[in-house]
Scaffold this motif. Structure first.
Motif, PDB file in Angstrom:
ATOM      1  N   GLN A  67      12.832  30.684 104.810  1.00  0.00           N
ATOM      2  CA  GLN A  67      12.705  29.167 104.286  1.00  0.00           C
ATOM      3  C   GLN A  67      11.508  28.685 104.880  1.00  0.00           C
ATOM      4  O   GLN A  67      10.746  28.039 104.413  1.00  0.00           O
ATOM      5  CB  GLN A  67      13.864  28.533 104.299  1.00  0.00           C
ATOM      6  N   VAL A  68      11.448  28.803 106.436  1.00  0.00           N
ATOM      7  CA  VAL A  68      10.597  28.131 107.124  1.00  0.00           C
ATOM      8  C   VAL A  68       9.275  28.859 106.713  1.00  0.00           C
ATOM      9  O   VAL A  68       8.330  28.080 106.729  1.00  0.00           O
ATOM     10  CB  VAL A  68      11.022  28.380 108.676  1.00  0.00           C
ATOM     11  N   GLN A  69       9.009  30.071 106.784  1.00  0.00           N
ATOM     12  CA  GLN A  69       7.916  30.614 106.427  1.00  0.00           C
ATOM     13  C   GLN A  69       7.369  30.344 104.824  1.00  0.00           C
ATOM     14  O   GLN A  69       6.270  30.046 104.892  1.00  0.00           O
ATOM     15  CB  GLN A  69       8.191  32.352 106.218  1.00  0.00           C
ATOM     16  N   THR A  70       8.273  30.177 104.132  1.00  0.00           N
ATOM     17  CA  THR A  70       7.965  29.702 102.669  1.00  0.00           C
ATOM     18  C   THR A  70       7.407  28.172 102.596  1.00  0.00           C
ATOM     19  O   THR A  70       6.010  27.871 102.021  1.00  0.00           O
ATOM     20  CB  THR A  70       9.036  29.888 101.716  1.00  0.00           C
ATOM     21  N   LEU A  71       7.973  27.155 103.529  1.00  0.00           N
ATOM     22  CA  LEU A  71       7.571  25.929 103.484  1.00  0.00           C
ATOM     23  C   LEU A  71       6.222  25.954 104.198  1.00  0.00           C
ATOM     24  O   LEU A  71       5.581  25.137 103.743  1.00  0.00           O
ATOM     25  CB  LEU A  71       8.536  25.128 104.260  1.00  0.00           C
TER      26      LEU A  71
END
Length: 152
Positions: A67-71
Motif C-alpha cells: 500500500q505504501v508503495q502504491t501511494l
C-alpha cells in the motif's frame, strides 16, 4: 471468547503473525530491503522484532508495504503524507471497533430493559382497568328506569 491479540492455538498463523524475515518481506512486497529498513525508521511499517532485534514481518505488514508503495509511486504522495494516511486509517479502524463494542453494549442494555419491562407488565393486577378521563360535553343524558309491564 477470544480476546484481541490472543490465539487459541499458539501454532495458528494469522495475518498478524510475524514470520517473514526482511529478505522474504522485500521479495513479497517488491521492495528493496533497504527501503523496508527506511520505512521502519520512519515509522511507516514497523515489524515485530526477535529477541536478537531481527525484523519479522507479518502478512499484514507485507500488505501495508504494498500500500505504501502504491501511494508513493502511483499516487505521488510523499512519505509524510503516507504516514498520516496510515495513522488516520488506524484511527478509523480503532473507532469502528469501539462503535461495535458500544453497539453491543447498547443492544445488551436494550434487551435487559425489555426483560425488566416485561416483568413489570407481568406483575400488573388484571382486575384493574386503566382510567380514561371523560371529556366534558354539554349533552344531557336522562336515565329512566324501565317500567314493569303489567300483565293484561
Amino acid at each position: 471468547m477470544d480476546t484481541p491479540g490472543r490465539r487459541r492455538n499458539p501454532y495458528e498463523l494469522t495475518e498478524e503473525t510475524p514470520v517473514y524475515v526482511i529478505s522474504v518481506a522485500a521479495q513479497l512486497s517488491g521492495l528493496h530491503p533497504q527501503t523496508l529498513r527506511q520505512y521502519d525508521r520512519l515509522g511507516l511499517v514497523s515489524p515485530d522484532r526477535t529477541p536478537g532485534r531481527g525484523r519479522r514481518y507479518s502478512a499484514r505488514d507485507i500488505e501495508l508495504l504494498r500500500q505504501v508503495q502504491t501511494l508513493s509511486q502511483d499516487e505521488g504522495i510523499n512519505l509524510a503524507g503516507i504516514k498520516r494516511i496510515i495513522e488516520l486509517e488506524n484511527q478509523v479502524a480503532a473507532l469502528q471497533s469501539r462503535v461495535a463494542e458500544l453497539q453491543a453494549a447498547l443492544d445488551g442494555a436494550a434487551a435487559a430493559m425489555r426483560q425488566r419491562e416485561a416483568a413489570v407488565h407481568a406483575s400488573y393486577r388484571r382486575d384493574l382497568v386503566p382510567y380514561q378521563e371523560v371529556q366534558q360535553t354539554s349533552a344531557l343524558v336522562v336515565w329512566r328506569p324501565k317500567r314493569q309491564q303489567q300483565a293484561d
